[in-house]
Design a protein around this motif. Sequence first.
Motif, mmCIF file in Angstrom:
data_model
loop_
_atom_site.group_PDB
_atom_site.id
_atom_site.type_symbol
_atom_site.label_atom_id
_atom_site.label_comp_id
_atom_site.label_asym_id
_atom_site.label_seq_id
_atom_site.Cartn_x
_atom_site.Cartn_y
_atom_site.Cartn_z
ATOM 1 N N VAL A 108 -22.440 47.748 17.506
ATOM 2 C CA VAL A 108 -21.157 48.465 17.472
ATOM 3 C C VAL A 108 -20.114 47.728 16.641
ATOM 4 O O VAL A 108 -18.926 48.026 16.718
ATOM 5 C CB VAL A 108 -20.612 48.695 18.898
ATOM 6 C CG1 VAL A 108 -21.515 49.643 19.661
ATOM 7 C CG2 VAL A 108 -20.445 47.369 19.645
ATOM 8 N N GLY A 109 -20.529 46.770 15.840
ATOM 9 C CA GLY A 109 -19.569 46.046 15.026
ATOM 10 C C GLY A 109 -20.241 45.019 14.157
ATOM 11 O O GLY A 109 -21.470 44.991 14.018
ATOM 12 N N ALA A 110 -19.426 44.147 13.559
ATOM 13 C CA ALA A 110 -19.925 43.102 12.661
ATOM 14 C C ALA A 110 -19.023 41.888 12.748
ATOM 15 O O ALA A 110 -17.820 41.999 13.007
ATOM 16 C CB ALA A 110 -19.983 43.613 11.223
ATOM 17 N N VAL A 111 -19.606 40.704 12.533
ATOM 18 C CA VAL A 111 -18.861 39.438 12.543
ATOM 19 C C VAL A 111 -18.644 38.997 11.099
ATOM 20 O O VAL A 111 -19.531 39.110 10.260
ATOM 21 C CB VAL A 111 -19.627 38.362 13.326
ATOM 22 C CG1 VAL A 111 -18.880 37.034 13.286
ATOM 23 C CG2 VAL A 111 -19.845 38.814 14.767
ATOM 24 N N HIS A 112 -17.432 38.478 10.805
ATOM 25 C CA HIS A 112 -17.078 38.073 9.447
ATOM 26 C C HIS A 112 -16.523 36.647 9.454
ATOM 27 O O HIS A 112 -15.949 36.181 10.452
ATOM 28 C CB HIS A 112 -16.008 39.011 8.869
ATOM 29 C CG HIS A 112 -16.426 40.447 8.857
ATOM 30 N ND1 HIS A 112 -17.017 41.038 7.777
ATOM 31 C CD2 HIS A 112 -16.333 41.416 9.817
ATOM 32 C CE1 HIS A 112 -17.266 42.312 8.054
ATOM 33 N NE2 HIS A 112 -16.866 42.552 9.291
ATOM 34 N N GLU A 113 -16.704 35.977 8.337
ATOM 35 C CA GLU A 113 -16.078 34.676 8.155
ATOM 36 C C GLU A 113 -14.573 34.853 7.944
ATOM 37 O O GLU A 113 -14.117 35.844 7.381
ATOM 38 C CB GLU A 113 -16.675 33.984 6.927
ATOM 39 C CG GLU A 113 -18.123 33.555 7.083
ATOM 40 C CD GLU A 113 -18.287 32.409 8.065
ATOM 41 O OE1 GLU A 113 -17.288 31.694 8.324
ATOM 42 O OE2 GLU A 113 -19.395 32.230 8.590
ATOM 43 N N THR A 114 -13.813 33.872 8.406
ATOM 44 C CA THR A 114 -12.373 33.887 8.131
ATOM 45 C C THR A 114 -12.122 33.560 6.660
ATOM 46 O O THR A 114 -12.955 32.926 5.996
ATOM 47 C CB THR A 114 -11.633 32.869 9.000
ATOM 48 O OG1 THR A 114 -12.136 31.564 8.705
ATOM 49 C CG2 THR A 114 -11.830 33.175 10.472
ATOM 50 N N ALA A 115 -10.984 33.978 6.157
ATOM 51 C CA ALA A 115 -10.645 33.668 4.768
ATOM 52 C C ALA A 115 -10.396 32.177 4.589
ATOM 53 O O ALA A 115 -10.714 31.599 3.541
ATOM 54 C CB ALA A 115 -9.412 34.459 4.335
ATOM 55 N N ALA A 116 -9.847 31.540 5.624
ATOM 56 C CA ALA A 116 -9.580 30.099 5.556
ATOM 57 C C ALA A 116 -9.424 29.563 6.973
ATOM 58 O O ALA A 116 -8.819 30.199 7.824
ATOM 59 C CB ALA A 116 -8.325 29.817 4.743
ATOM 60 N N GLY A 117 -9.984 28.391 7.218
ATOM 61 C CA GLY A 117 -9.786 27.719 8.489
ATOM 62 C C GLY A 117 -10.712 28.220 9.578
ATOM 63 O O GLY A 117 -11.513 29.119 9.382
ATOM 64 N N PRO A 118 -10.622 27.605 10.751
ATOM 65 C CA PRO A 118 -11.487 27.970 11.864
ATOM 66 C C PRO A 118 -11.079 29.316 12.464
ATOM 67 O O PRO A 118 -9.983 29.806 12.236
ATOM 68 C CB PRO A 118 -11.273 26.829 12.864
ATOM 69 C CG PRO A 118 -9.869 26.370 12.583
ATOM 70 C CD PRO A 118 -9.678 26.519 11.099
ATOM 71 N N GLY A 119 -11.949 29.858 13.246
ATOM 72 C CA GLY A 119 -11.661 31.123 13.912
ATOM 73 C C GLY A 119 -12.815 32.091 13.774
ATOM 74 O O GLY A 119 -13.890 31.747 13.264
ATOM 75 N N LEU A 120 -12.575 33.279 14.206
ATOM 76 C CA LEU A 120 -13.617 34.306 14.210
ATOM 77 C C LEU A 120 -12.980 35.654 13.930
ATOM 78 O O LEU A 120 -11.959 36.013 14.520
ATOM 79 C CB LEU A 120 -14.315 34.325 15.582
ATOM 80 C CG LEU A 120 -15.390 35.391 15.807
ATOM 81 C CD1 LEU A 120 -16.573 35.166 14.854
ATOM 82 C CD2 LEU A 120 -15.848 35.370 17.258
ATOM 83 N N TYR A 452 -10.726 42.434 15.228
ATOM 84 C CA TYR A 452 -10.262 41.356 16.080
ATOM 85 C C TYR A 452 -10.185 40.055 15.289
ATOM 86 O O TYR A 452 -11.085 39.724 14.510
ATOM 87 C CB TYR A 452 -11.210 41.155 17.266
ATOM 88 C CG TYR A 452 -11.345 42.350 18.188
ATOM 89 C CD1 TYR A 452 -10.690 42.365 19.411
ATOM 90 C CD2 TYR A 452 -12.135 43.441 17.832
ATOM 91 C CE1 TYR A 452 -10.814 43.457 20.268
ATOM 92 C CE2 TYR A 452 -12.268 44.524 18.681
ATOM 93 C CZ TYR A 452 -11.598 44.530 19.895
ATOM 94 O OH TYR A 452 -11.739 45.614 20.738
ATOM 95 N N THR A 453 -9.127 39.321 15.516
ATOM 96 C CA THR A 453 -8.979 37.984 14.954
ATOM 97 C C THR A 453 -8.861 36.989 16.093
ATOM 98 O O THR A 453 -7.955 37.119 16.934
ATOM 99 C CB THR A 453 -7.735 37.890 14.054
ATOM 100 O OG1 THR A 453 -7.827 38.861 13.016
ATOM 101 C CG2 THR A 453 -7.590 36.496 13.469
ATOM 102 N N LEU A 454 -9.767 36.016 16.143
ATOM 103 C CA LEU A 454 -9.737 34.997 17.185
ATOM 104 C C LEU A 454 -9.473 33.641 16.528
ATOM 105 O O LEU A 454 -10.297 33.155 15.736
ATOM 106 C CB LEU A 454 -11.075 34.942 17.946
ATOM 107 C CG LEU A 454 -11.259 35.943 19.092
ATOM 108 C CD1 LEU A 454 -11.314 37.360 18.570
ATOM 109 C CD2 LEU A 454 -12.525 35.617 19.890
ATOM 110 N N SER A 455 -8.354 33.082 16.839
ATOM 111 C CA SER A 455 -8.000 31.754 16.297
ATOM 112 C C SER A 455 -7.937 30.749 17.420
ATOM 113 O O SER A 455 -7.368 31.034 18.483
ATOM 114 C CB SER A 455 -6.631 31.820 15.580
ATOM 115 O OG SER A 455 -6.681 32.710 14.494
ATOM 116 N N PRO A 456 -8.517 29.565 17.207
ATOM 117 C CA PRO A 456 -8.457 28.541 18.266
ATOM 118 C C PRO A 456 -7.041 28.005 18.440
ATOM 119 O O PRO A 456 -6.230 27.991 17.513
ATOM 120 C CB PRO A 456 -9.394 27.444 17.735
ATOM 121 C CG PRO A 456 -9.411 27.634 16.260
ATOM 122 C CD PRO A 456 -9.252 29.106 16.014
#
Length: 460
Positions: A108-120, A452-456
């Motif tokens: 039901v979706g896809a995971v992508h790399e962030t443009a810069a820095g850690p996160g999801l 969704y953007t997940l940042s630590p």
Amino acid sequence: MTAVGPVLTSHNPADPSDVLLRIPAPGAFETVDTVERARAAQPGWLLGGAAARSAALGAVADGIDAARAELASLAVREVGKPLTEARAEVARTAAIWRYYAQAPYEPVGAVHETAAGPGLLFSRRRPYGVAGLITPWNFPFAIPSWKSAPALAAGNTVVLKPAPEATACARRLSEIVQHAVPAGVFTVLPGGPTEGNALVSAADVVSFTGSTAVGQAVVRTATARGVPVQAEMGGLNAAVVLADADIGQAAAHIAASIAGYAGQKCTATSRVIAVGAALEPLREALAEALRAVPVGDPTDPATVCGPLIDEHARGQVGDAWHGLCALAGGTVPDKPGWYAAPTLVEKVPAGHRLLREEVFGPIAALLPAEDLAHAVRITNSVPYGLVTSVHTADLNTALNGLDRLDTGMIRINAPSTGVDFHLPFGGAKASSHGPREQGRAAPEFYTSSRTYTLSPTGAT
């Protein structure tokens, strides 16, 4: 239930004195209350998980299989569908539920790399809530199912408003579905325009199949509310026959597409376009094939062309052939019920309703074309663009013409009728609005994409 509107009556079109049911229309307030009950049930249905939804849809398929003889007989009696075709529809209905029983396990979706820095970063499709479905009478089990099953698989709840003429079929389907799902997840709401308008004004996502005029009104109402809407509407479908075609095979396919179920399908052939030297042999072969179509009691397994749905529908067909040159048909059999003989007409004047409107009966116009380019222009000259069949022995010729046809579905050396439920279904221009139905396109329509953007914590 207290009657607050007109009484809905369902007749047997082969014997109008046979009344299946009379029930009061629930009215607009009850419609809105039904939607609210479905909305309250939706979070629990979604949170039950993919396995529960998959099992429920599989159980519906099993229930349909177990009742297949009863369901086929009900379709014959309520909407006049010939028995052999009714049996095929019920079998397809069970297959539709089994097909979508696997959908809850699809990604039901896809995971992508962030443009810069850690996160999801990830995307995820989520259900809208309540799917308001409005369905016609001509496929009383299959169309409600190919709308309901993907909507339920995606985690929506469903409120289904069937055509009044197919109320008994819809209520029986509801009994089977409700046995497999929690309360409030699937509800059949009988009714007419009042209930349909209220449903479109209250649901979170809307799917409609029916007439062009009503479909356009549904689209306007839903669009004004900002809710997703799809509408499958009319067809004025053409069969293009080239001179190198197998004329006998083409005539058999086209006759079936004109006369099957009395032409009461949005995919039925309404215009037969004979290219060049195909005209004379096709005229004779198609007229002969139509005269040979078994017309009669839909309970007879040999019947191909049963009654039209009601007296008004038969009157529309009679008005359409009035004053035209009939190569076959153009008559009303002398028997109870709303029958009309499969009809082929020629020399139809430009601007005649057969060349601009969907009549929805067993009648088609035979039209000559000078060459393939001319045939394509004739095919594209109407406001509709659902399906075109092309009959030829030359694949290169067929491929040359395909991209110029303004239709959503193109069938080579096959009848215009017939639907593969695992492939997208829909047309162009006035035939369809919004995303396609069926196949993998259906669950996407009943869901929205969220990003969704997940940042630590502590990230800069």
